[in-house]
Design an enzyme around this catalytic site. Sequence first.
Site, PDB file in Angstrom:
ATOM      1  N   ASN A   1       7.357  -1.201   4.976  1.00 23.26           N
ATOM      2  CA  ASN A   1       7.068   0.045   3.855  1.00 23.26           C
ATOM      3  C   ASN A   1       7.951   1.412   4.618  1.00 23.26           C
ATOM      4  OD1 ASN A   1       4.867  -0.146   1.736  1.00 23.26           O
ATOM      5  ND2 ASN A   1       4.015  -1.417   3.318  1.00 23.26           N
TER       6      ASN A   1
ATOM      7  N   ARG B   1      -8.918   9.323  22.903  1.00 24.06           N
ATOM      8  CA  ARG B   1      -8.439   9.386  21.457  1.00 24.06           C
ATOM      9  C   ARG B   1      -7.863  10.815  21.322  1.00 24.06           C
ATOM     10  NH1 ARG B   1     -10.881   7.613  15.834  1.00 24.06           N
ATOM     11  NH2 ARG B   1     -12.590   9.405  16.099  1.00 24.06           N
TER      12      ARG B   1
ATOM     13  N   MET C   1      -2.190   1.194  12.397  1.00 24.78           N
ATOM     14  CA  MET C   1      -3.335   0.408  12.710  1.00 24.78           C
ATOM     15  C   MET C   1      -4.513   1.195  13.351  1.00 24.78           C
ATOM     16  SD  MET C   1      -2.851  -1.908  10.427  1.00 24.78           S
ATOM     17  CE  MET C   1      -4.088  -3.119  10.549  1.00 24.78           C
ATOM     18  N   ARG C   2      -4.430   2.426  13.213  1.00 22.56           N
ATOM     19  CA  ARG C   2      -5.458   3.263  14.219  1.00 22.56           C
ATOM     20  C   ARG C   2      -6.217   4.062  13.238  1.00 22.56           C
ATOM     21  NH1 ARG C   2      -5.889   2.939  19.353  1.00 22.56           N
ATOM     22  NH2 ARG C   2      -3.929   1.441  19.403  1.00 22.56           N
TER      23      ARG C   2
ATOM     24  N   LEU D   1      -7.650   7.372  12.519  1.00 20.05           N
ATOM     25  CA  LEU D   1      -7.481   8.963  13.169  1.00 20.05           C
ATOM     26  C   LEU D   1      -8.811   9.762  12.927  1.00 20.05           C
ATOM     27  CD1 LEU D   1      -3.923   9.445  11.535  1.00 20.05           C
ATOM     28  CD2 LEU D   1      -4.429   9.459  13.867  1.00 20.05           C
TER      29      LEU D   1
ATOM     30  N   HIS E   1      -3.005   1.300   1.269  1.00 21.13           N
ATOM     31  CA  HIS E   1      -3.717   0.585   1.569  1.00 21.13           C
ATOM     32  C   HIS E   1      -3.195  -0.758   0.791  1.00 21.13           C
ATOM     33  CE1 HIS E   1      -7.370  -1.254   3.477  1.00 21.13           C
ATOM     34  NE2 HIS E   1      -7.667  -1.596   1.710  1.00 21.13           N
TER      35      HIS E   1
HETATM   36  C1  GRF Z   1       0.929  -3.212   4.324  1.00 23.75           C
HETATM   37  O1  GRF Z   1       0.201  -4.187   3.709  1.00 23.75           O
HETATM   38  C2  GRF Z   1      -0.016  -1.827   4.239  1.00 23.75           C
HETATM   39  O2  GRF Z   1      -0.431  -1.764   2.935  1.00 23.75           O
HETATM   40  C3  GRF Z   1      -0.874  -1.882   5.436  1.00 23.75           C
HETATM   41  O3  GRF Z   1      -0.358  -2.617   6.521  1.00 23.75           O
HETATM   42  C4  GRF Z   1       0.785  -3.235   6.047  1.00 23.75           C
HETATM   43  C5  GRF Z   1       2.027  -2.786   6.500  1.00 23.75           C
HETATM   44  O4  GRF Z   1       2.930  -3.493   6.657  1.00 23.75           O
HETATM   45  N1  GRF Z   1      -1.603  -0.693   5.541  1.00 23.75           N
HETATM   46  P1  GRF Z   1       4.759  -2.853   6.949  1.00 23.75           P
HETATM   47  O5  GRF Z   1       4.563  -2.574   8.420  1.00 23.75           O
HETATM   48  O6  GRF Z   1       4.693  -1.635   6.172  1.00 23.75           O
HETATM   49  O7  GRF Z   1       5.488  -4.034   6.766  1.00 23.75           O
END
Ligand code: GRF
Length: 215
Positions: free
Chosen positions: A16, A67, A92-93, A95, A111
């Site tokens: 992304n 944190r 992945m954290r 906040l 998401h």
């Molecule tokens: C994506 O599916 C996004 O929606 C989710 O985690 C994934 C991240 O993928 N939050 P990338 O690192 O952008 O390839």
Amino acid sequence: MARRRVAILISGRGSNMAALLEAAKAPDYPAEIVLVAADKPDAAGLKTAEQAGVPAAALDRKGYDSREAFEEALDSLVRASGAEIICLAGFMRLLSADFTERWRDRLLNIHPSLLPSFKGLDTHARALAAGVKLHGCTVHIVRPAMDDGPIIGQAAVPVLADDTPDALAARVLTAEHRLYPLCLKLYCQDRARVVEERVRVDGLSAETPLLMWPE
Ligand code: GRF
């Protein structure tokens, strides 16, 4: 209108992030990506950012006692870049409320589900288990609760009879790569604004639908 300065936070592959970097190459795109930061030094997306000539930094969470200390460092790093907006892209954290409130209405997330369905992890497997026929992704403004906040846009994809979580994830990811650049663009143009905890979007046209349907 001057380009808005944006920082992207990642934890992994960064596809992304790559889609946002690609969109921001266009001279008329209203955002400039001034920083990519990861909470893991081995996040693959950091290399992609470096190759694209964008400042990339890793803040290893393990290097901080708490944190609060980690978020303080993250906040300083982002501010030093001059960014005024943060895009979470596979960060992945969770906040803290303190951090999200500090960046209130200037913190976006993508998401992989049609929120408010399937907050949290393993969204594709859970969508298959639930038997939904439509799945997708959401770009929203971040609020302290997980995967919560005013929705800017959504993209829907069909769930097919023989889908596996991986096949469905791949279909959703393709939609994510279209949706996030569009939502960031509308946001940076001040066309997507929070009004009474919903996002109101001005000047919608056939070119900028905020719900993208299966093609
Ligand atoms: C994506 O599916 C996004 O929606 C989710 O985690 C994934 C991240 O993928 N939050 P990338 O690192 O952008 O390839």
